[in-house]
Each structure stands twice: as structure tokens, then as C-alpha cells.
Design an enzyme around this catalytic site. Structure first.
Site, PDB file in Angstrom:
ATOM      1  N   HIS A  82      12.813   1.336  20.301  1.00 19.23           N
ATOM      2  CA  HIS A  82      13.123   0.119  19.552  1.00 19.23           C
ATOM      3  C   HIS A  82      14.036  -0.767  20.409  1.00 19.23           C
ATOM      4  O   HIS A  82      14.557  -0.327  21.442  1.00 19.23           O
ATOM      5  CB  HIS A  82      13.821   0.483  18.244  1.00 19.23           C
ATOM      6  CG  HIS A  82      12.903   1.157  17.259  1.00 19.23           C
ATOM      7  ND1 HIS A  82      13.320   1.558  16.015  1.00 19.23           N
ATOM      8  CD2 HIS A  82      11.590   1.478  17.336  1.00 19.23           C
ATOM      9  CE1 HIS A  82      12.301   2.108  15.375  1.00 19.23           C
ATOM     10  NE2 HIS A  82      11.248   2.075  16.150  1.00 19.23           N
ATOM     11  N   GLU A  84      17.102  -1.907  20.134  1.00 21.67           N
ATOM     12  CA  GLU A  84      18.491  -1.511  20.385  1.00 21.67           C
ATOM     13  C   GLU A  84      18.567  -0.502  21.526  1.00 21.67           C
ATOM     14  O   GLU A  84      19.426  -0.580  22.402  1.00 21.67           O
ATOM     15  CB  GLU A  84      19.110  -0.886  19.127  1.00 21.67           C
ATOM     16  CG  GLU A  84      19.186  -1.814  17.923  1.00 21.67           C
ATOM     17  CD  GLU A  84      17.926  -1.738  17.047  1.00 21.67           C
ATOM     18  OE1 GLU A  84      16.809  -1.592  17.603  1.00 21.67           O
ATOM     19  OE2 GLU A  84      18.056  -1.841  15.820  1.00 21.67           O
ATOM     20  N   CYS A 110      17.713   0.781  12.417  1.00 18.97           N
ATOM     21  CA  CYS A 110      17.154   1.788  11.502  1.00 18.97           C
ATOM     22  C   CYS A 110      18.067   3.009  11.422  1.00 18.97           C
ATOM     23  O   CYS A 110      18.844   3.286  12.330  1.00 18.97           O
ATOM     24  CB  CYS A 110      15.749   2.186  11.938  1.00 18.97           C
ATOM     25  SG  CYS A 110      15.687   2.950  13.562  1.00 18.97           S
ATOM     26  N   THR A 196     -15.343 -28.585   5.839  1.00 19.58           N
ATOM     27  CA  THR A 196     -15.265 -27.531   6.858  1.00 19.58           C
ATOM     28  C   THR A 196     -16.619 -27.212   7.489  1.00 19.58           C
ATOM     29  O   THR A 196     -16.672 -26.456   8.453  1.00 19.58           O
ATOM     30  CB  THR A 196     -14.720 -26.230   6.248  1.00 19.58           C
ATOM     31  OG1 THR A 196     -15.568 -25.852   5.175  1.00 19.58           O
ATOM     32  CG2 THR A 196     -13.315 -26.408   5.751  1.00 19.58           C
ATOM     33  N   ALA A 197     -17.665 -27.676   6.915  1.00 18.94           N
ATOM     34  CA  ALA A 197     -18.997 -27.449   7.491  1.00 18.94           C
ATOM     35  C   ALA A 197     -19.943 -28.466   6.857  1.00 18.94           C
ATOM     36  O   ALA A 197     -19.703 -28.942   5.740  1.00 18.94           O
ATOM     37  CB  ALA A 197     -19.485 -26.038   7.187  1.00 18.94           C
ATOM     38  N   TRP A 205     -18.244 -27.744  16.643  1.00 18.23           N
ATOM     39  CA  TRP A 205     -16.845 -27.552  16.306  1.00 18.23           C
ATOM     40  C   TRP A 205     -16.285 -28.788  15.635  1.00 18.23           C
ATOM     41  O   TRP A 205     -16.614 -29.889  16.067  1.00 18.23           O
ATOM     42  CB  TRP A 205     -16.015 -27.240  17.545  1.00 18.23           C
ATOM     43  CG  TRP A 205     -16.486 -26.010  18.238  1.00 18.23           C
ATOM     44  CD1 TRP A 205     -17.193 -25.943  19.410  1.00 18.23           C
ATOM     45  CD2 TRP A 205     -16.298 -24.650  17.806  1.00 18.23           C
ATOM     46  NE1 TRP A 205     -17.441 -24.636  19.741  1.00 18.23           N
ATOM     47  CE2 TRP A 205     -16.904 -23.828  18.773  1.00 18.23           C
ATOM     48  CE3 TRP A 205     -15.685 -24.045  16.717  1.00 18.23           C
ATOM     49  CZ2 TRP A 205     -16.915 -22.434  18.683  1.00 18.23           C
ATOM     50  CZ3 TRP A 205     -15.694 -22.673  16.634  1.00 18.23           C
ATOM     51  CH2 TRP A 205     -16.299 -21.876  17.603  1.00 18.23           C
ATOM     52  N   ARG A 219      -4.497 -15.767  15.368  1.00 15.92           N
ATOM     53  CA  ARG A 219      -5.295 -14.544  15.262  1.00 15.92           C
ATOM     54  C   ARG A 219      -4.547 -13.398  15.945  1.00 15.92           C
ATOM     55  O   ARG A 219      -4.470 -12.290  15.416  1.00 15.92           O
ATOM     56  CB  ARG A 219      -6.633 -14.702  15.990  1.00 15.92           C
ATOM     57  CG  ARG A 219      -7.696 -15.436  15.230  1.00 15.92           C
ATOM     58  CD  ARG A 219      -8.995 -15.395  16.042  1.00 15.92           C
ATOM     59  NE  ARG A 219     -10.100 -16.024  15.326  1.00 15.92           N
ATOM     60  CZ  ARG A 219     -11.358 -16.013  15.740  1.00 15.92           C
ATOM     61  NH1 ARG A 219     -11.679 -15.423  16.875  1.00 15.92           N
ATOM     62  NH2 ARG A 219     -12.297 -16.606  15.037  1.00 15.92           N
ATOM     63  N   SER A 257     -20.274  -7.732  -0.085  1.00 13.58           N
ATOM     64  CA  SER A 257     -20.511  -6.977  -1.323  1.00 13.58           C
ATOM     65  C   SER A 257     -21.722  -6.070  -1.245  1.00 13.58           C
ATOM     66  O   SER A 257     -21.667  -4.918  -1.632  1.00 13.58           O
ATOM     67  CB  SER A 257     -20.714  -7.922  -2.503  1.00 13.58           C
ATOM     68  OG  SER A 257     -19.605  -8.741  -2.649  1.00 13.58           O
ATOM     69  N   GLY A 327     -15.511 -18.829   4.781  1.00 19.54           N
ATOM     70  CA  GLY A 327     -16.093 -20.059   4.259  1.00 19.54           C
ATOM     71  C   GLY A 327     -15.511 -20.393   2.886  1.00 19.54           C
ATOM     72  O   GLY A 327     -14.625 -19.699   2.382  1.00 19.54           O
TER      73      GLY A 327
HETATM   74  N1  LIG Z   1     -14.319 -24.799   9.402  1.00 15.84           N
HETATM   75  C1  LIG Z   1     -13.838 -23.604   9.186  1.00 15.84           C
HETATM   76  O1  LIG Z   1     -12.631 -23.360   9.325  1.00 15.84           O
HETATM   77  C2  LIG Z   1     -14.766 -22.500   8.755  1.00 15.84           C
HETATM   78  C3  LIG Z   1     -14.337 -21.171   8.818  1.00 15.84           C
HETATM   79  C4  LIG Z   1     -15.209 -20.183   8.413  1.00 15.84           C
HETATM   80  C5  LIG Z   1     -16.471 -20.527   7.945  1.00 15.84           C
HETATM   81  N2  LIG Z   1     -16.840 -21.815   7.924  1.00 15.84           N
HETATM   82  C6  LIG Z   1     -18.182 -22.196   7.420  1.00 15.84           C
HETATM   83  O2  LIG Z   1     -18.350 -21.666   6.148  1.00 15.84           O
HETATM   84  C7  LIG Z   1     -19.740 -21.498   5.920  1.00 15.84           C
HETATM   85  C8  LIG Z   1     -19.959 -20.200   5.210  1.00 15.84           C
HETATM   86  O3  LIG Z   1     -19.380 -20.323   3.951  1.00 15.84           O
HETATM   87  P1  LIG Z   1     -19.617 -19.257   2.833  1.00 15.84           P
HETATM   88  O4  LIG Z   1     -18.750 -19.685   1.698  1.00 15.84           O
HETATM   89  O5  LIG Z   1     -21.050 -19.061   2.630  1.00 15.84           O
HETATM   90  O6  LIG Z   1     -19.096 -17.944   3.562  1.00 15.84           O
HETATM   91  P2  LIG Z   1     -17.895 -16.935   3.255  1.00 15.84           P
HETATM   92  O7  LIG Z   1     -16.941 -17.500   2.284  1.00 15.84           O
HETATM   93  O8  LIG Z   1     -17.367 -16.520   4.573  1.00 15.84           O
HETATM   94  O9  LIG Z   1     -18.660 -15.748   2.634  1.00 15.84           O
HETATM   95  C9  LIG Z   1     -19.264 -15.936   1.399  1.00 15.84           C
HETATM   96  C10 LIG Z   1     -19.480 -14.644   0.768  1.00 15.84           C
HETATM   97  O10 LIG Z   1     -18.253 -14.055   0.447  1.00 15.84           O
HETATM   98  C11 LIG Z   1     -18.481 -13.208  -0.589  1.00 15.84           C
HETATM   99  N3  LIG Z   1     -17.461 -13.349  -1.631  1.00 15.84           N
HETATM  100  C12 LIG Z   1     -16.894 -14.403  -2.153  1.00 15.84           C
HETATM  101  N4  LIG Z   1     -16.037 -14.050  -3.126  1.00 15.84           N
HETATM  102  C13 LIG Z   1     -16.089 -12.738  -3.200  1.00 15.84           C
HETATM  103  C14 LIG Z   1     -15.428 -11.789  -3.970  1.00 15.84           C
HETATM  104  N5  LIG Z   1     -14.526 -12.082  -4.900  1.00 15.84           N
HETATM  105  N6  LIG Z   1     -15.733 -10.541  -3.762  1.00 15.84           N
HETATM  106  C15 LIG Z   1     -16.622 -10.206  -2.837  1.00 15.84           C
HETATM  107  N7  LIG Z   1     -17.278 -11.044  -2.085  1.00 15.84           N
HETATM  108  C16 LIG Z   1     -16.985 -12.305  -2.245  1.00 15.84           C
HETATM  109  C17 LIG Z   1     -19.807 -13.488  -1.181  1.00 15.84           C
HETATM  110  O11 LIG Z   1     -20.648 -12.460  -0.724  1.00 15.84           O
HETATM  111  P3  LIG Z   1     -21.522 -11.632  -1.750  1.00 15.84           P
HETATM  112  O12 LIG Z   1     -22.490 -12.574  -2.300  1.00 15.84           O
HETATM  113  O13 LIG Z   1     -22.092 -10.551  -0.895  1.00 15.84           O
HETATM  114  O14 LIG Z   1     -20.587 -11.132  -2.801  1.00 15.84           O
HETATM  115  C18 LIG Z   1     -20.186 -14.761  -0.531  1.00 15.84           C
HETATM  116  O15 LIG Z   1     -21.570 -14.882  -0.322  1.00 15.84           O
HETATM  117  C19 LIG Z   1     -20.412 -21.547   7.263  1.00 15.84           C
HETATM  118  O16 LIG Z   1     -21.156 -22.726   7.341  1.00 15.84           O
HETATM  119  C20 LIG Z   1     -19.276 -21.573   8.234  1.00 15.84           C
HETATM  120  O17 LIG Z   1     -19.591 -22.363   9.341  1.00 15.84           O
HETATM  121  C21 LIG Z   1     -16.036 -22.812   8.309  1.00 15.84           C
END
Ligand SMILES: NC(=O)c1ccc[n+]([C@@H]2O[C@H](COP(=O)([O-])OP(=O)(O)OC[C@H]3O[C@@H](n4cnc5c(N)ncnc54)[C@H](OP(=O)(O)O)[C@@H]3O)[C@@H](O)[C@H]2O)c1
Length: 392
Positions: A82, A84, A110, A196-197, A205, A219, A257, A327
Site C-alpha cells: 500500500h 504508506e 488500514c 445519439t444515433a 462518429w 473506460r 436477456s 443505447g
Molecule cells: N452515441 C452513443 O453514445 C451510443 C452509445 C451506445 C450505443 N449507441 C447506439 O445505440 C443504438 C442501440 O440502441 P439500443 O437501445 O438498441 O441498444 P442497447 O440499449 O445497447 O441494448 C438494447 C437492449 O438492452 C436490453 N435491455 C434494455 N432494458 C433491459 C432490462 N431492463 N433488462 C434487460 N435487458 C434490457 C434489451 O435487450 P432484450 O430485448 O434482450 O431484453 C434491449 O434490446 C445503436 O444504434 C448504437 O449505435 C450510441
């Protein structure tokens, strides 16, 4: 010279000295004239363990005698000394006698035998005169006992210097100790109109190179990165740290899921990904396990993954900071279920029009029900803005 100016100069010296530390040693004799200066230097040292100390906290330590820094250190990867003990060894290696010295440390030493012996005992044996800690350690195995043990041994103790900065340094570790779950930071890259998309899923991007590299810093400091199956299918992300150097890659987690993930998904490269499903499916699980991945089934009453239970499980697995890059669907679910502590939003100076929002949240009938956050920090990163906002 006014004393404030002198303090500033000394502090600048301290900053440069800390930046020089590759071998854990403050190479020049830095002067420390106040507790704030001592803890600030210790915090800079602690930051050197930003990517490596997990699941331990990031701790820095500086030993000062007659205003000179005679030893310094920061927490090494798990199982190693650690901060110290590093600082005591550093002083000894350089031939300094630490008896009667003041020890500045960013977290209470600690008092328990973990993977290494108690730091409080090492300080007592070294006969230091005073210990200044930024914050007490909420770890139930310590929680004040380290400081109490020092005091009982006749060492003068001060606690609560640059407390806020020290809390920020270990926001995830403190969350895990106090709430049993990680600090959850949700990252999103969006246009100025919050998209976001595109409707067709294209999102690469939205922000510039600098913002994307900055995203990799966040990250890297997290213990784990979580995404949803929608993002895996749409973007096929690697979900690792590439834009900056780190000796440790965070654990990758996919919420899926129904175990729809392809065995060729890039997030599965190299093994070790945690896939969280809502129902068991031995046929789909076996090949994933054979590839070195873990499948965890954790369902809620509606047949989706139980996100709150997952957070507790990640706490048990010693995840301090969880970085979410998902997403709008999973983002919305995590927010609705109260699983998110902080938003890390990169806002690009563009407009995407009607497209995919950051979070899938229900429409409200009254402003009373709006979710409130505070802006913790706003900074320009390249052409984009980085906003850190915290849920109240
Ligand atoms: N610009 C950004 O920062 C950024 C970052 C990441 C992604 N994106 C974009 O986001 C888009 C994808 O979005 P998305 O909403 O489809 O993807 P997502 O949120 O990454 O995944 C969606 C899946 O998450 C699951 N989910 C949601 N709530 C849940 C819960 N309570 N329990 C379990 N599973 C859960 C569902 O899967 P199940 O149906 O299997 O339950 C759902 O189909 C892409 O186009 C990507 O490019 C953008």
C-alpha cells in the site's frame, strides 16, 4: 515574497516532482509547508494508480520531515504494498530516518490484515510523529480503527484535509463500501439536440477524435464496461481501452436477456466477458462458456435482467466504478431503475434532427416528476463539450 505566492511556487515544484515519479520517488527535495500542500501532493501520487489499484482504493502518501519530502508512494496493484509502506520503504532506501515525521495520506491507513499487513502498524513501528489523512476509510474492516490505533500509540492524528478531492479520487471504492454497489457512470455521445444515433442505427462518429480518446480515459479507470445487446448487434464494439496506455483492461459486460449474442461479436474477443441473461438456455450458454465467457442469469419479475440486483452483484464482485456505454433502451432502463449515479455526456456542435435519443424515458405529465441532476463539471474537449452531471 508573499507567503501565498511562495506556497504556489512550492506547490508547482511539488506538481513537477510528482509528475517525475516513475520509480515512486520524489527525486528532488520538495518543500511542504501546510497540510493542504502535503495532501495535494499525496493526491497527485494517488492518481498514478488510477488504472491499476482496483479493487483497492487509489491512495497516495508523502512523508515530510523538517518541511522536506523524504519519502513518497502510491498504492501498487493488488497484493503489493500500500502507499504508506511504499513511502516508508522509499524513505529508507534514500537513507532518511522517518521518526517524528509527518505522514500525509489520502485515505485512513488500514488496520486489518488483508492481502498485506496493516499500514497503521507499519507507521507505528516507524515511530512517525503525526499522520494527516484526507478522509476516513468507510471499509467496515477499517472505519476509524486505523486512526484510533495510531492515536493510541501516541501519534498525533488529523483527518479531513481536501476531503472532497479525496472522495472524488475514490468515488467508486467509497460507493462500494458504503452502498455495496459500484459508482455507475453512463457515457453518451450526442448531438446538440441530444441524439445519439440516426434512425438507421448509424452513430459512428458523432463526436471528434479528442472526445473519443477522452472517453477511453474514463473506460480505463472503470473496473467494468457495460453495454446492451442492441449496441453489440448494431455497432459491434470491442468495449476495451485502446486510445490510451493501460496495463489493465476493464471487465466487459453485455446485457443480453435472450442470449442473442453472436460468438463472433468483437466484445467476445479474448474471452472473459460477462453476459447477463434473463433466462437460462444451456444450448446457447455452453459455446459461450467454452470460449471462456461467463453467463449469469438474473431475471426480474417482468422477464428482463434485474438491473438493480446486477448492481449489487457487481459490488460483491468488487467493481468500484462501472462505465455504461449502451443505447437508449438500456440507458433508459438503468435510469428508470435508479441504477445510475452520473452522466458523462459528450455534446457535439451538430444537429441530427429526429433520431435516437440518449435515454428511453416515459413522457411526463407534470414537471414535478422530472429527474434532477447537478452539473458537476463542464469542459471543452476538442470541438465538443464534456458534461459530467450527477443525479440528486
Ligand atoms: N452515441 C452513443 O453514445 C451510443 C452509445 C451506445 C450505443 N449507441 C447506439 O445505440 C443504438 C442501440 O440502441 P439500443 O437501445 O438498441 O441498444 P442497447 O440499449 O445497447 O441494448 C438494447 C437492449 O438492452 C436490453 N435491455 C434494455 N432494458 C433491459 C432490462 N431492463 N433488462 C434487460 N435487458 C434490457 C434489451 O435487450 P432484450 O430485448 O434482450 O431484453 C434491449 O434490446 C445503436 O444504434 C448504437 O449505435 C450510441
Amino acid at each position: 515574497m508573499r507567503s501565498a505566492e511562495r506556497q504556489d511556487q512550492l506547490l508547482t515544484g511539488a506538481v513537477h516532482a510528482a509528475a517525475d515519479i516513475q520509480t515512486l520517488t520524489v527525486k528532488i527535495l520538495v518543500e511542504i509547508h501546510s497540510d493542504v500542500q502535503g495532501i495535494r501532493l499525496a493526491l497527485e501520487l494517488a492518481a498514478k494508480g488510477m488504472f491499476t489499484t482496483t479493487p483497492n482504493p487509489r491512495v497516495g502518501c508523502v512523508i515530510v520531515k523538517e518541511n522536506k519530502v523524504i519519502g513518497s508512494g502510491y498504492t501498487q496493484p493488488v497484493g503489493h504494498a500500500h502507499a504508506e509502506v511504499q513511502a516508508l520503504n522509499d524513505a529508507a532506501d534514500r537513507g532518511f530516518d522517518v521518526s517524528g515525521s509527518t505522514v500525509y495520506v489520502t485515505l485512513e491507513p488500514c488496520s486489518h490484515h488483508g492481502r498485506t499487513p496493516p499500514c497503521a502498524d507499519a507507521l507505528i513501528r516507524a515511530r512517525v510523529g503525526r499522520v494527516v489523512a484526507a478522509i476516513a476509510d468507510p471499509n467496515p474492516l477499517v472505519s476509524g480503527q486505523g486512526l484510533a490505533r495510531l492515536e493510541a500509540a501516541g501519534i498525533q492524528v488529523t483527518c479531513g484535509v481536501l476531503e472532497q478531492e479525496a472522495r472524488e479520487m475514490n468515488i467508486g471504492f467509497l460507493s462500494r463500501m458504503q452502498r455495496g454497489k459500484p459508482w455507475v457512470r453512463m457515457k453518451s455521445a450526442a448531438s446538440l439536440d441530444g441524439m445519439t444515433a440516426l434512425h438507421n442505427g448509424i452513430s459512428q462518429w458523432i463526436t471528434g477524435d479528442e472526445a473519443r480518446a477522452d472517453g477511453h480515459y474514463w473506460r480505463a479507470r472503470a473496473c467494468a464496461i457495460l453495454t446492451g445487446i442492441g449496441t453489440v448487434m448494431e455497432d459491434d464494439p470491442q468495449l476495451n481501452v485502446r486510445a490510451i496506455d493501460t496495463p489493465r483492461q476493464p471487465q466487459r459486460i453485455v446485457i443480453d436477456s435472450q442470449l442473442q449474442i453472436s460468438q463472433h461479436a468483437r466484445v467476445l474477443s479474448g474471452g472473459g466477458t460477462l453476459i447477463v441473461a434473463a433466462q437460462s438456455n444451456p444450448e446457447k450458454e455452453k459455446p459461450l462458456r467454452d470460449l471462456g465467457h461467463e453467463v449469469l442469469v438474473l431475471a426480474n419479475a417482468s422477464g428482463k435482467v434485474d438491473l438493480a440486483a446486477l448492481m449489487q452483484e457487481l459490488g460483491r464482485r468488487q467493481i468500484n466504478e462501472l462505465h455504461v456505454e449502451a443505447g437508449f433502451k438500456l440507458n433508459g432502463s438503468l435510469i428508470r431503475e435508479g441504477c445510475v449515479d452520473e452522466l458523462l455526456v459528450y455534446l457535439a456542435p451538430t444537429l441530427l434532427g429526429d433520431a435516437q435519443r440518449m435515454f428511453n424515458l416515459p413522457a411526463l405529465e407534470s414537471l414535478e416528476h422530472k429527474k434532477n441532476l447537478t452539473f458537476h463539471e463542464v469542459k471543452q474537449i476538442g470541438a465538443d463539450l464534456r458534461i459530467l452531471a450527477r443525479f440528486i
